[in-house]
Design a protein around this motif. Structure first.
Motif, mmCIF file in Angstrom:
data_model
loop_
_atom_site.group_PDB
_atom_site.id
_atom_site.type_symbol
_atom_site.label_atom_id
_atom_site.label_comp_id
_atom_site.label_asym_id
_atom_site.label_seq_id
_atom_site.Cartn_x
_atom_site.Cartn_y
_atom_site.Cartn_z
ATOM 1 N N VAL A 95 30.264 -54.758 -104.893
ATOM 2 C CA VAL A 95 31.406 -55.041 -104.018
ATOM 3 C C VAL A 95 31.035 -56.106 -102.999
ATOM 4 O O VAL A 95 31.803 -57.041 -102.740
ATOM 5 N N GLU A 96 29.833 -55.988 -102.430
ATOM 6 C CA GLU A 96 29.381 -56.959 -101.426
ATOM 7 C C GLU A 96 29.271 -58.361 -102.018
ATOM 8 O O GLU A 96 29.656 -59.355 -101.405
ATOM 9 N N GLU A 97 28.731 -58.433 -103.249
ATOM 10 C CA GLU A 97 28.585 -59.738 -103.892
ATOM 11 C C GLU A 97 29.934 -60.329 -104.257
ATOM 12 O O GLU A 97 30.134 -61.549 -104.188
ATOM 13 N N SER A 98 30.867 -59.491 -104.638
ATOM 14 C CA SER A 98 32.211 -59.969 -104.955
ATOM 15 C C SER A 98 32.864 -60.569 -103.722
ATOM 16 O O SER A 98 33.501 -61.624 -103.783
ATOM 17 N N ILE A 99 32.680 -59.905 -102.576
ATOM 18 C CA ILE A 99 33.215 -60.427 -101.314
ATOM 19 C C ILE A 99 32.554 -61.754 -100.962
ATOM 20 O O ILE A 99 33.207 -62.707 -100.529
ATOM 21 N N GLU A 100 31.234 -61.831 -101.175
ATOM 22 C CA GLU A 100 30.503 -63.066 -100.891
ATOM 23 C C GLU A 100 31.026 -64.223 -101.724
ATOM 24 O O GLU A 100 31.224 -65.340 -101.223
ATOM 25 N N LEU A 101 31.277 -63.965 -103.015
ATOM 26 C CA LEU A 101 31.786 -65.016 -103.894
ATOM 27 C C LEU A 101 33.188 -65.432 -103.477
ATOM 28 O O LEU A 101 33.522 -66.625 -103.474
ATOM 29 N N LYS A 148 26.574 -62.972 -112.887
ATOM 30 C CA LYS A 148 26.728 -61.528 -112.745
ATOM 31 C C LYS A 148 28.186 -61.110 -112.921
ATOM 32 O O LYS A 148 28.466 -60.021 -113.422
ATOM 33 N N GLN A 149 29.099 -61.999 -112.520
ATOM 34 C CA GLN A 149 30.516 -61.688 -112.710
ATOM 35 C C GLN A 149 30.859 -61.624 -114.201
ATOM 36 O O GLN A 149 31.572 -60.733 -114.649
ATOM 37 N N TRP A 150 30.318 -62.578 -114.999
ATOM 38 C CA TRP A 150 30.548 -62.549 -116.448
ATOM 39 C C TRP A 150 30.008 -61.266 -117.060
ATOM 40 O O TRP A 150 30.585 -60.704 -117.985
ATOM 41 N N ARG A 151 28.880 -60.806 -116.552
ATOM 42 C CA ARG A 151 28.229 -59.616 -117.120
ATOM 43 C C ARG A 151 28.794 -58.316 -116.566
ATOM 44 O O ARG A 151 28.372 -57.229 -116.955
ATOM 45 N N GLY A 152 29.717 -58.413 -115.624
ATOM 46 C CA GLY A 152 30.280 -57.220 -115.016
ATOM 47 C C GLY A 152 29.312 -56.499 -114.109
ATOM 48 O O GLY A 152 29.403 -55.275 -113.936
ATOM 49 N N GLU A 153 28.373 -57.239 -113.481
ATOM 50 C CA GLU A 153 27.329 -56.625 -112.675
ATOM 51 C C GLU A 153 27.498 -56.877 -111.180
ATOM 52 O O GLU A 153 26.641 -56.506 -110.382
ATOM 53 N N LEU A 154 28.601 -57.514 -110.774
ATOM 54 C CA LEU A 154 28.796 -57.816 -109.360
ATOM 55 C C LEU A 154 28.989 -56.533 -108.556
ATOM 56 O O LEU A 154 29.777 -55.666 -108.916
ATOM 57 N N LEU A 195 20.688 -70.424 -120.299
ATOM 58 C CA LEU A 195 19.845 -70.794 -121.423
ATOM 59 C C LEU A 195 18.477 -70.120 -121.341
ATOM 60 O O LEU A 195 17.854 -69.824 -122.360
ATOM 61 N N GLN A 196 18.013 -69.889 -120.122
ATOM 62 C CA GLN A 196 16.721 -69.211 -119.962
ATOM 63 C C GLN A 196 16.859 -67.698 -120.114
ATOM 64 O O GLN A 196 15.876 -66.972 -120.092
ATOM 65 N N ASN A 197 18.122 -67.232 -120.223
ATOM 66 C CA ASN A 197 18.407 -65.815 -120.425
ATOM 67 C C ASN A 197 17.809 -64.942 -119.320
ATOM 68 O O ASN A 197 17.230 -63.888 -119.554
ATOM 69 N N LYS A 198 17.957 -65.449 -118.086
ATOM 70 C CA LYS A 198 17.519 -64.640 -116.953
ATOM 71 C C LYS A 198 18.469 -64.897 -115.799
ATOM 72 O O LYS A 198 19.012 -65.990 -115.664
ATOM 73 N N PRO A 199 18.701 -63.895 -114.960
ATOM 74 C CA PRO A 199 19.675 -64.046 -113.898
ATOM 75 C C PRO A 199 19.226 -64.954 -112.773
ATOM 76 O O PRO A 199 20.033 -65.433 -112.017
#
Length: 415
Positions: A22-28, A14-20, A114-118
């Motif tokens: 704020v909460e997920e960014s903190i978690e990472l 999600k970070q590569w796709r720019g979809e993170l 490779l499966q093209n799904k998150p």
């Protein structure tokens, strides 16, 4: 498959796709901050060239999908357990690990990419909660001998009160007693923590006590005489100051007495637990159990005492006659890390059922837990810090077959 690996891999994608969020960014970032290996791994995975080469290698491999899963299984079964994850009782137990290996995350990232799904981790688990609950903290009420009460979480650090020659002070989550001159009179104080609270107290003799949530300890402001006696409910960890001429005695719910000279031990005596458990970590204690048990139409007084060695646990069953157990038994090899995990700021479980897990969660987050569809049969193993919001804990648990819904301060648990 290791669920923490899947979670971290999905966050990186999600970070590569720019979809993170704020909460997920903190978690990472929190995951990366746990140790140097995690930080290095995140740095490596966020460089596209490194990832590109890894993906090419996996893509060109024969039976890539099966190979990835084999690598994940191999990598994750060698890691250290740190986060609880429930699995169905028909499956083998697995431990989750925050300190995941490079191979584990790379293979998982490769598979999802490779499966093209998150992957499952992108599911909006947080939507099951209509609100959030903060973790517990340093909260307690001090009741003085004259009936006055002091809310300690609101009180400023420094001198709180004086009782005779005794001075009572608060410093960053700890209450302490001192007397510049010998005390000649004794009064009694009670320190009580609410659900969602914890606190420490340094007693007049130098003994330190850590109180868990929904617990209390009553003690004199000065120990005068040939013994030191206190009373506790709930759960507390003791580091008793050594005074050979004055044994330290803990009265537990008026059902048990623990007598020591100087030692480290933990007492778990919540009313909603099936037993009182006294666990010795250092020194020597004598545990005496006395209780009235009813069964088969009669009332019987049961008394027994045992002397524990370090690493042993005394267990007093709540109603021995109805459970067909001895009133006091000894576990010679309890999980000591699990016993004092609460004191170290962690939840730690080893094949625990949902009720055991949720009793601790309910006390720490001050919530009510209900099971409208019956209690799931899942078993939980691993650990997680007690400093996370309830929603973060539920995010991890939601990867199992168990489902949660938070309404106000009521947590609904479903199969």
């Amino acid at each position: 498959m290791n669920l923490v690996v899947k979670r971290i891999a999905s966050l990186i994608i999600k970070q590569w796709r720019g979809e993170l969020t704020v909460e997920e960014s903190i978690e990472l970032e929190q995951w990366a901050g746990e140790n140097q290996r995690n930080r290095d791994l995140l740095q490596q995975l966020t460089h596209d060239e490194t990832l590109r080469q890894e993906l090419i290698n996996y893509y060109e491999a024969e039976n890539a999908k099966e190979a990835v899963w084999r690598k994940i299984d191999r990598a994750t079964t060698e890691t250290t357990p740190v986060i609880p994850f429930p699995v169905q009782h028909t499956k083998r137990y697995r431990y989750l690990a925050a300190a995941v290996t490079t191979a584990a995350v790379l293979t998982t990232v490769a598979y999802f990419w490779l499966q093209n799904k998150p992957g499952p981790a992108t599911k909006q688990v947080a939507q099951t909660a209509t609100n959030d609950v903060l973790p517990g903290g340093n909260k307690a009420i001090l009741k003085l001998s004259d009936g006055k009460t002091i809310v300690l979480d609101n009180a400023q650090n420094g001198l709180l009160a004086e009782q005779g020659a005794v001075q009572i002070e608060k410093q960053e989550g700890e209450l302490s007693y001192s007397s510049p001159t010998p005390a000649t009179t004794v009064s009694y104080n009670t320190l009580a923590t609410p659900a969602g609270g914890q606190f420490q107290v340094k007693l007049p003799d130098g003994t330190r006590v850590w109180l868990n949530a929904s617990s209390s300890i009553t003690y004199p402001t000065a120990f005068i005489g040939n013994e030191r006696r206190v009373t506790i409910t709930g759960e507390g960890y003791f580091e008793v100051a050594h005074h050979a001429e004055k044994p330290f005695i803990v009265n537990v719910n008026n059902k048990e007495e623990v007598t020591v000279l100087g030692t480290h031990f933990n007492i778990n005596a919540y009313d909603d637990e099936s037993s009182i458990r006294t666990t010795l970590l250092q020194g020597s204690v004598k545990v005496g159990s006395r209780q009235w048990a009813e069964g088969r139409g009669q009332k019987t007084k049961l008394e027994q005492s045992v002397v524990l060695k370090p690493g042993e646990q005394a267990i007093a069953i709540a109603n021995p006659l109805t459970t067909h157990h001895s009133p006091l038994t000894i576990d010679h090899s309890p999980n000591l890390e699990q016993v004092i995990a609460w004191k170290n700021g962690e939840f730690l479980f080893e094949s625990a059922d949902i009720s055991t897990l949720m009793r601790q969660v309910a006390r720490w987050y001050d919530i009510e837990v209900v099971y409208p569809e019956g209690k799931p049969t899942d078993k939980f193993s691993g650990k997680i810090g007690r400093n996370v919001n309830l929603s973060q804990l539920l995010k991890i648990l939601e990867y199992s077959e168990v489902r949660f819904e938070l309404k106000g301060r009521t947590l609904i648990v479903r199969n």
